[in-house]
Design an enzyme around this catalytic site. Structure first.
Site, PDB file in Angstrom:
ATOM      1  N   THR A  26      27.179  26.298  61.356  1.00 34.01           N
ATOM      2  CA  THR A  26      27.229  25.395  59.982  1.00 34.01           C
ATOM      3  C   THR A  26      26.533  24.197  60.160  1.00 34.01           C
ATOM      4  OG1 THR A  26      29.288  26.665  59.499  1.00 34.01           O
ATOM      5  CG2 THR A  26      28.917  24.913  57.955  1.00 34.01           C
ATOM      6  N   GLY A  80      24.352  23.517  65.345  1.00 25.56           N
ATOM      7  CA  GLY A  80      24.175  22.168  65.599  1.00 25.56           C
ATOM      8  C   GLY A  80      25.581  21.431  65.940  1.00 25.56           C
ATOM      9  N   GLU A 101      33.849  27.276  63.843  1.00 29.14           N
ATOM     10  CA  GLU A 101      32.718  26.988  65.018  1.00 29.14           C
ATOM     11  C   GLU A 101      33.355  27.280  66.408  1.00 29.14           C
ATOM     12  OE1 GLU A 101      29.921  24.000  62.410  1.00 29.14           O
ATOM     13  OE2 GLU A 101      31.704  23.080  63.735  1.00 29.14           O
TER      14      GLU A 101
HETATM   15  C1  5RP Z   1      29.755  21.382  60.898  1.00 32.91           C
HETATM   16  C2  5RP Z   1      28.969  20.644  62.215  1.00 32.91           C
HETATM   17  C3  5RP Z   1      27.443  20.632  62.156  1.00 32.91           C
HETATM   18  O1  5RP Z   1      27.122  21.356  63.233  1.00 32.91           O
HETATM   19  C4  5RP Z   1      27.242  19.262  62.413  1.00 32.91           C
HETATM   20  O2  5RP Z   1      27.828  18.487  61.489  1.00 32.91           O
HETATM   21  C5  5RP Z   1      25.802  18.968  62.315  1.00 32.91           C
HETATM   22  O3  5RP Z   1      25.176  19.290  61.058  1.00 32.91           O
HETATM   23  P1  5RP Z   1      23.537  18.951  60.858  1.00 32.91           P
HETATM   24  O4  5RP Z   1      22.725  20.033  61.450  1.00 32.91           O
HETATM   25  O5  5RP Z   1      23.654  18.835  59.288  1.00 32.91           O
HETATM   26  O6  5RP Z   1      23.123  17.726  61.292  1.00 32.91           O
HETATM   27  O7  5RP Z   1      29.582  20.589  63.096  1.00 32.91           O
HETATM   28  O8  5RP Z   1      31.063  21.060  61.059  1.00 32.91           O
END
Ligand code: 5RP
Length: 217
Positions: A26, A80, A101
């Site tokens: 996500t 991510g 996740e």
């Molecule tokens: C969501 C997450 C995302 O992987 C994390 O916040 C990174 O986000 P982005 O790719 O928008 O920088 O852990 O719960």
């Protein structure tokens, strides 16, 4: 012109195993990955999603979203991170999707983390550590986290896909991520801590201005 996040996302496609189901994380970096995955949708039976937001995006691009219980093991998980240390321990949960996740990561043979260079740190903890809690336990968990030296703040107005609250814990210098993950897991009322240390990333792809760096622990 592509951004560092887009470059990291595109590089993750090299880890795709044809005819197998993958897990999809996500966030904004994963959104680039989902968009790139659309061109390869005929090579895979589908994907397991870690959030309602990613499910919507996968559906919109015609990538079948499958139930984890019907699939079992996944060949690959792409997600991510908010922070990554040199050992590939991660802080995740900035997007409040940490519980699903972590479940999807636990079921994957290979976890490929995609990020830009801003996410690399020598010690985890500059980014406030997200903790998903059962709503009625919020104060109890916050007190326990305070006793551990953290400064928890309620992410007011945010309800997770599982109907729970998030506490963001400031002020932790996480020198032993595996131990801290276990310790926070023991607090009654904690659903998930956003430390991915027991199950960390296997590969970190850092998108840069020119290319992508591959890091393995
Ligand atoms: C969501 C997450 C995302 O992987 C994390 O916040 C990174 O986000 P982005 O790719 O928008 O920088 O852990 O719960």
């Amino acid at each position: 012109m592509s951004s560092p996040k887009q470059r990291a996302a595109a590089a993750a496609l090299a880890y795709l195993k044809p005819d197998t189901v993958l897990g999809v994380g996500t966030g904004s970096t994963v959104n680039f990955f989902i968009d790139a995955l659309a061109a390869h949708r005929d090579r895979i039976p589908g994907a397991v999603s870690s959030s309602n937001a990613s499910t919507e995006r996968l559906n919109a691009l015609g990538i079948p979203v499958l139930d984890l219980n019907a699939v079992g093991r996944l060949s690959l998980y792409v997600d991510g991170a908010d922070e990554a240390d040199p050992g590939l321990h991660l802080i995740k949960g900035g997007g409040a999707a940490l519980t699903r996740e972590k479940i999807v990561a636990a079921c994957a043979d290979t976890f490929v983390c995609i990020a830009d260079a801003s996410k690399q740190v020598s010690v985890l903890g500059r980014f406030p550590l997200p903790v998903e809690v059962i709503p009625m336990a919020r104060i109890h968990v916050a007190e326990a986290l305070r006793a551990m030296g953290g400064n928890p703040r309620w992410r007011e107005g945010v309800v997770t896909d599982n109907g729970n609250d998030i506490l963001d814990v400031h002020g932790l210098a996480i020198t032993d991520p595996v131990a801290l993950e276990q310790q926070i897991n023991q607090i009654v009322g904690v659903v998930t801590v956003g430390l991915f240390a027991g199950r960390k990333a296997d590969v970190l792809l850092i998108g840069e201005d020119q290319g992508v760096i591959t890091i393995k622990p």
